[in-house]
Write an enzyme that holds these catalytic residues in place. Structure first.
Site, PDB file in Angstrom:
ATOM      1  N   GLU A   1       5.295  -5.681   2.317  1.00 25.78           N
ATOM      2  CA  GLU A   1       5.125  -6.351   1.011  1.00 25.78           C
ATOM      3  C   GLU A   1       4.618  -5.367  -0.038  1.00 25.78           C
ATOM      4  OE1 GLU A   1       2.629  -9.488   2.575  1.00 25.78           O
ATOM      5  OE2 GLU A   1       0.826  -8.318   2.204  1.00 25.78           O
ATOM      6  N   PRO A   2       5.456  -4.407  -0.427  1.00 26.43           N
ATOM      7  CA  PRO A   2       5.036  -3.445  -1.443  1.00 26.43           C
ATOM      8  C   PRO A   2       4.987  -4.091  -2.826  1.00 26.43           C
ATOM      9  CG  PRO A   2       7.365  -3.199  -1.012  1.00 26.43           C
ATOM     10  CD  PRO A   2       6.869  -4.233  -0.030  1.00 26.43           C
ATOM     11  N   GLY A   3       4.076  -3.618  -3.650  1.00 25.81           N
ATOM     12  CA  GLY A   3       4.055  -4.002  -5.063  1.00 25.81           C
ATOM     13  C   GLY A   3       4.256  -2.741  -5.888  1.00 25.81           C
ATOM     14  N   ARG A   4       3.276  -1.850  -5.762  1.00 21.43           N
ATOM     15  CA  ARG A   4       3.275  -0.614  -6.543  1.00 21.43           C
ATOM     16  C   ARG A   4       4.540   0.217  -6.347  1.00 21.43           C
ATOM     17  NH1 ARG A   4      -1.533   1.387  -7.679  1.00 21.43           N
ATOM     18  NH2 ARG A   4      -2.354   0.166  -5.955  1.00 21.43           N
TER      19      ARG A   4
ATOM     20  N   TYR B   1     -10.698   2.140 -11.556  1.00 20.46           N
ATOM     21  CA  TYR B   1     -10.570   3.024 -10.383  1.00 20.46           C
ATOM     22  C   TYR B   1     -10.732   4.497 -10.729  1.00 20.46           C
ATOM     23  CZ  TYR B   1      -8.089  -1.081  -8.533  1.00 20.46           C
ATOM     24  OH  TYR B   1      -7.739  -2.344  -8.133  1.00 20.46           O
TER      25      TYR B   1
ATOM     26  N   ARG C   1      -6.610   0.205 -15.090  1.00 16.84           N
ATOM     27  CA  ARG C   1      -6.749   1.048 -13.887  1.00 16.84           C
ATOM     28  C   ARG C   1      -7.661   2.264 -14.099  1.00 16.84           C
ATOM     29  NH1 ARG C   1      -3.372   3.542 -11.474  1.00 16.84           N
ATOM     30  NH2 ARG C   1      -3.988   3.065  -9.355  1.00 16.84           N
TER      31      ARG C   1
ATOM     32  N   GLY D   1       0.794  -1.235   0.000  1.00 16.66           N
ATOM     33  CA  GLY D   1       0.000   0.000   0.000  1.00 16.66           C
ATOM     34  C   GLY D   1       0.822   1.278   0.000  1.00 16.66           C
TER      35      GLY D   1
ATOM     36  N   CYS E   1     -15.226  -1.911 -26.922  1.00 14.66           N
ATOM     37  CA  CYS E   1     -16.624  -1.463 -26.959  1.00 14.66           C
ATOM     38  C   CYS E   1     -17.126  -1.198 -25.544  1.00 14.66           C
ATOM     39  CB  CYS E   1     -17.482  -2.524 -27.614  1.00 14.66           C
ATOM     40  SG  CYS E   1     -16.886  -2.945 -29.241  1.00 14.66           S
ATOM     41  N   GLU E   2     -16.458  -0.346 -24.853  1.00 11.87           N
ATOM     42  CA  GLU E   2     -16.853   0.073 -23.505  1.00 11.87           C
ATOM     43  C   GLU E   2     -16.513   1.540 -23.418  1.00 11.87           C
ATOM     44  OE1 GLU E   2     -18.181  -1.351 -20.821  1.00 11.87           O
ATOM     45  OE2 GLU E   2     -18.362  -3.337 -21.711  1.00 11.87           O
TER      46      GLU E   2
HETATM   47  C1  PLP Z   1      -2.210  -8.865   0.588  1.00 18.99           C
HETATM   48  C2  PLP Z   1      -1.596  -7.818  -0.272  1.00 18.99           C
HETATM   49  N1  PLP Z   1      -0.341  -7.429  -0.022  1.00 18.99           N
HETATM   50  C3  PLP Z   1       0.281  -6.488  -0.778  1.00 18.99           C
HETATM   51  C4  PLP Z   1      -0.364  -5.888  -1.849  1.00 18.99           C
HETATM   52  C5  PLP Z   1       0.378  -4.866  -2.656  1.00 18.99           C
HETATM   53  O1  PLP Z   1      -0.205  -3.651  -2.644  1.00 18.99           O
HETATM   54  P1  PLP Z   1       0.565  -2.406  -3.312  1.00 18.99           P
HETATM   55  O2  PLP Z   1       0.907  -2.814  -4.680  1.00 18.99           O
HETATM   56  O3  PLP Z   1      -0.459  -1.330  -3.261  1.00 18.99           O
HETATM   57  O4  PLP Z   1       1.757  -2.143  -2.480  1.00 18.99           O
HETATM   58  C6  PLP Z   1      -1.698  -6.251  -2.128  1.00 18.99           C
HETATM   59  C7  PLP Z   1      -2.413  -5.619  -3.245  1.00 18.99           C
HETATM   60  O5  PLP Z   1      -3.530  -5.823  -3.562  1.00 18.99           O
HETATM   61  C8  PLP Z   1      -2.330  -7.243  -1.330  1.00 18.99           C
HETATM   62  O6  PLP Z   1      -3.576  -7.643  -1.571  1.00 18.99           O
END
Ligand code: PLP
Length: 420
Positions: free
Chosen positions: A277-280, A319, A315, A235, A346-347
């Protein structure tokens, strides 16, 4: 006169030359990622937290972008995987890594599959998963994702915690969850929360840590359990608009340290290992979706039609998310026009930008859509039977490497009774 808004270089940055080179070599649309930026983000995240938590354990939320070549880079930077499906567990294992598995409403077959990889610890979404765990074999370590009732979303309709979220153990069942897990034979425990998405407020992460440690304190008081690790989830936000500030991680990590010291003393806790656990934050600003203008329609508005669509980058449609757009080869402060930038599906929500001021574009111009490294290709789909695009990596030496080819009709119908 009003001061001009400061432009955040993190948002507008573009490896312009490499993108132009790639556009001469590969068909558009394609995603392009920059290895040096991925490595720099990984190092900054890892090292900032390690300054305050020497045993900090970073995981990467691989749902954000699962291309194996990119995962290989992130794992080499010392990240484990935060996986949320069998396939994510499989690719992690295949690349020789491991991590934490957080499913929700998980089937017994999926738990079995994940445990069989031998490289994942389990993080349960609810107490109701425990009978399944008993059936398939109780692990020595178990963690629970808790729903502490606080939530923050940087995007429309995104709730990850609180009463409307489907995730996590509610506050009033957390002690029971750990009690039952211990009765089943679990000996080592973790605690996890994922409550916010794309959060740019530095103080929010302290609030999450404070709440998790308060919960850990309640569990310790009731059951005498000390937690081996505490995972504050992902997040971590990135700016999508040029005028948005970046999230400064140093005060985040420093603030969490202060909270750890305070709460552990207050609740008599042995300090758990910090995980995140970052992704974004790792991937978003390392990727661009590159697409060509193929039609300009002068309707009630001016619609700039691209060869990419919401199937590539959903996205904005899901969103209402903003993505910065650069028209390559045009000066950003040259003649501007107001346009909607749209795809071919077609949206009507297949629109990357609405009423956007962009330099005047012409057919065959190249556009780069920024912040397309995370939750972009990974959320893509085949609606309208649109084929998914290729992915290109700009390696550290500056070479262009295709890391996924574009889909073909054959790929799309391979699983049906009418192959192409
Ligand atoms: C359990 C969990 N951890 C980590 C993430 C990664 O979130 P972000 O990419 O916003 O850091 C998510 C995203 O949906 C998630 O569901």
């Amino acid at each position: 006169m009003a001061a001009a808004a400061r432009i955040n270089p993190q948002v507008v940055y573009l490896p312009r030359r490499a993108i132009q080179r790639a556009a001469r070599r590969f068909h558009t649309p394609f995603f392009i990622y920059e290895e040096s930026r991925i490595r720099a983000n990984c190092a900054r995240f890892r090292d900032t937290f390690r300054r305050y938590f020497p045993d900090f354990a970073p995981l990467y939320a691989i749902k954000a972008n699962t291309n194996p070549e990119l995962l290989r880079i992130i794992f080499a930077e010392g990240f484990g995987a935060d996986a949320s499906s069998e396939v994510e567990a499989w690719i992690t294992r295949r690349l020789g890594a491991g991590g934490l598995y957080t499913g929700n409403y998980t089937t017994a077959a999926e738990f079995r599959f994940v445990l069989k990889t031998g490289c994942f610890r389990l993080n349960l979404d609810d107490i109701s998963m425990l009978p399944t765990i008993r059936k398939i074999g109780v692990p020595e370590f178990l963690s629970f994702r808790v729903n502490p009732g606080i939530s923050r979303g940087g995007m429309k309709s995104l709730f990850l915690a609180g009463p409307d979220a489907k995730f996590g153990v509610p506050l009033n069942r957390i002690v029971a969850a750990y009690r039952q897990a211990r009765a089943l034979g679990v000996r080592r425990f973790g605690i996890h929360a994922m409550t916010g998405s794309n959060v740019l407020d530095e103080r929010y992460f302290e609030a999450v840590a404070a709440k998790l440690l308060e919960i850990a304190g309640a569990v310790k008081k009731a059951l005498g359990i000390d937690f081996e690790c505490l995972n504050i989830g992902g997040g971590f936000g990135v700016p999508y608009r040029p005028e948005q500030p970046s999230l400064d991680l140093a005060p985040v990590a420093r603030g969490i340290r202060r909270i750890f010291d305070r709460q552990c003393a207050r609740f008599g806790l042995r300090a758990p290992q910090l995980m995140a656990e970052p992704g974004r934050w790792i991937m978003a600003d390392t990727g661009w979706l590159v697409s060509r203008v193929h039609v300009i329609k002068r309707g009630y508005k001016t619609f700039v039609g691209l060869d990419a669509g919401m199937n590539d980058l959903p996205r904005p449609a899901i969103y209402d998310a903003y993505h910065h757009i650069t028209v390559l080869g045009k000066r950003p402060r040259g003649r501007l026009q107001t346009v909607n930038v749209v795809g071919r599906l077609c949206e009507n929500n297949d629109q990357f930008a609405t009423d956007r001021r962009l330099p005047e574009v012409a057919v065959a111009d190249l556009l780069a859509i920024h912040n397309a490294g995370a939750h972009a290709y990974a959320m893509g789909h085949n609606y309208n039977n649109r084929l998914r695009s290729a992915e290109i990596l700009i390696t550290r030496s500056g070479a262009l490497k295709q890391i996924r080819r574009a889909e073909t009709i054959r790929d799309l119908f391979r699983t049906t009774n009418i192959p192409y």
